[in-house]
Write a protein that holds these residues in place. Sequence first.
Motif, PDB file in Angstrom:
ATOM      1  N   UNK A   1      28.891  49.592  54.147  1.00 38.36           N
ATOM      2  CA  UNK A   1      29.825  47.894  53.015  1.00 38.36           C
ATOM      3  C   UNK A   1      29.402  47.452  52.431  1.00 38.36           C
ATOM      4  N   UNK A   2      29.039  47.122  51.286  1.00 35.88           N
ATOM      5  CA  UNK A   2      28.323  46.849  50.134  1.00 35.88           C
ATOM      6  C   UNK A   2      29.204  45.638  49.934  1.00 35.88           C
ATOM      7  N   UNK A   3      28.657  44.551  49.641  1.00 35.89           N
ATOM      8  CA  UNK A   3      28.899  43.679  48.791  1.00 35.89           C
ATOM      9  C   UNK A   3      29.246  43.671  46.943  1.00 35.89           C
ATOM     10  N   UNK A   4      29.668  43.963  46.239  1.00 31.23           N
ATOM     11  CA  UNK A   4      29.199  44.576  45.356  1.00 31.23           C
ATOM     12  C   UNK A   4      29.004  43.649  43.738  1.00 31.23           C
ATOM     13  N   UNK A   5      27.863  43.647  42.999  1.00 31.51           N
ATOM     14  CA  UNK A   5      28.249  42.676  41.605  1.00 31.51           C
ATOM     15  C   UNK A   5      27.516  43.469  40.182  1.00 31.51           C
TER      16      UNK A   5
ATOM     17  N   UNK B   1      36.614  36.670  43.375  1.00 28.26           N
ATOM     18  CA  UNK B   1      36.061  36.539  43.104  1.00 28.26           C
ATOM     19  C   UNK B   1      34.864  37.076  42.148  1.00 28.26           C
ATOM     20  N   UNK B   2      34.688  37.772  41.843  1.00 26.75           N
ATOM     21  CA  UNK B   2      33.446  38.586  40.697  1.00 26.75           C
ATOM     22  C   UNK B   2      32.629  39.530  41.617  1.00 26.75           C
ATOM     23  N   UNK B   3      33.203  39.828  42.837  1.00 27.57           N
ATOM     24  CA  UNK B   3      32.847  40.630  43.364  1.00 27.57           C
ATOM     25  C   UNK B   3      33.779  41.695  44.075  1.00 27.57           C
ATOM     26  N   UNK B   4      32.543  42.715  44.516  1.00 26.32           N
ATOM     27  CA  UNK B   4      34.138  43.964  45.024  1.00 26.32           C
ATOM     28  C   UNK B   4      33.560  44.640  46.243  1.00 26.32           C
ATOM     29  N   UNK B   5      34.032  44.790  47.741  1.00 25.22           N
ATOM     30  CA  UNK B   5      33.962  45.415  48.539  1.00 25.22           C
ATOM     31  C   UNK B   5      33.618  46.877  48.334  1.00 25.22           C
ATOM     32  N   UNK B   6      32.382  47.054  48.876  1.00 20.78           N
ATOM     33  CA  UNK B   6      32.700  49.256  47.888  1.00 20.78           C
ATOM     34  C   UNK B   6      32.442  49.231  49.488  1.00 20.78           C
ATOM     35  N   UNK B   7      33.001  50.197  49.785  1.00 26.36           N
ATOM     36  CA  UNK B   7      32.852  51.283  51.414  1.00 26.36           C
ATOM     37  C   UNK B   7      32.680  53.116  50.651  1.00 26.36           C
TER      38      UNK B   7
ATOM     39  N   UNK C   1      23.885  44.842  51.364  1.00 28.15           N
ATOM     40  CA  UNK C   1      24.718  45.537  52.258  1.00 28.15           C
ATOM     41  C   UNK C   1      24.959  44.980  54.230  1.00 28.15           C
ATOM     42  N   UNK C   2      26.091  44.431  53.848  1.00 27.05           N
ATOM     43  CA  UNK C   2      26.972  43.921  54.816  1.00 27.05           C
ATOM     44  C   UNK C   2      27.160  44.470  56.418  1.00 27.05           C
ATOM     45  N   UNK C   3      26.939  46.114  56.791  1.00 20.64           N
ATOM     46  CA  UNK C   3      27.357  46.548  57.662  1.00 20.64           C
ATOM     47  C   UNK C   3      27.323  48.431  57.051  1.00 20.64           C
TER      48      UNK C   3
END
Length: 233
Positions: free
Chosen positions: A5-9, A110-116, A140-142
């Motif tokens: 799981x990523x917080x992607x820009x 808010x300009x970012x995207x959660x990717x799994x 990388x959040x998880x």
Amino acid sequence: MLDVTMDMEQFDCPFIDTSADHDVSFSAMHWQLDTAAEQLETRLLVESPDRYELGEGLSALRDHENMAEYRLFSKEDGTAIIRTVIEETNAMSTITDHGGYITGPFLIEDGSEQWQVGFDDEATTEAALHDLEKGNEFVVEDRTDLSMEALFDTMRNANAASTMLEACRDLTDVERETIESAADAGYFESPREATLSTLADEFDVSTAAVSKNMRRGEKKLLRSVVAALDRLE
């Protein structure tokens, strides 16, 4: 399988650009990546605090240089449903080049995207993340190591999970807040670390009111648990 799981820009994503410039968020309802055409098709729920800001965001998204196709299905107040086809971004091509695959829905705000995304092994994951750094900003959040058995178990029991999700959504704000506060305070522990009186003081209501809200919420959740048990495979 490794699930990341990523917080992607991304620097070339229409949704991220739009959510950075306008107060709108996007939640994926359906997505399909066409690697041959190098395009991503999505059906999205778009949300905004007001109708004007929603309209501004949708216009900006429609006119983005990486937008190949755009269709508005419905729009009401601060909510819309759209279908889009966008050109493959750098991040998408990097993921697919390393054999990666989408494992969960997108959420963009808010300009970012959660990717799994998923990869088959550790070495491939490391190589993909290394190449992603060349054209994107992400955290990388998880990172979870999943067996194929666990993955298929989740897929087989998606209906049971959906039943529980609907029950959570059916809770009123008061019921949800009461149950959450009770759990955080230790009301459900043995021995109890909180009482109806302490919860009543927190919400500034009577103990009878707290008890009523708690029982209503518990009834909804327990009904869904029983229904989900019947649907488990």
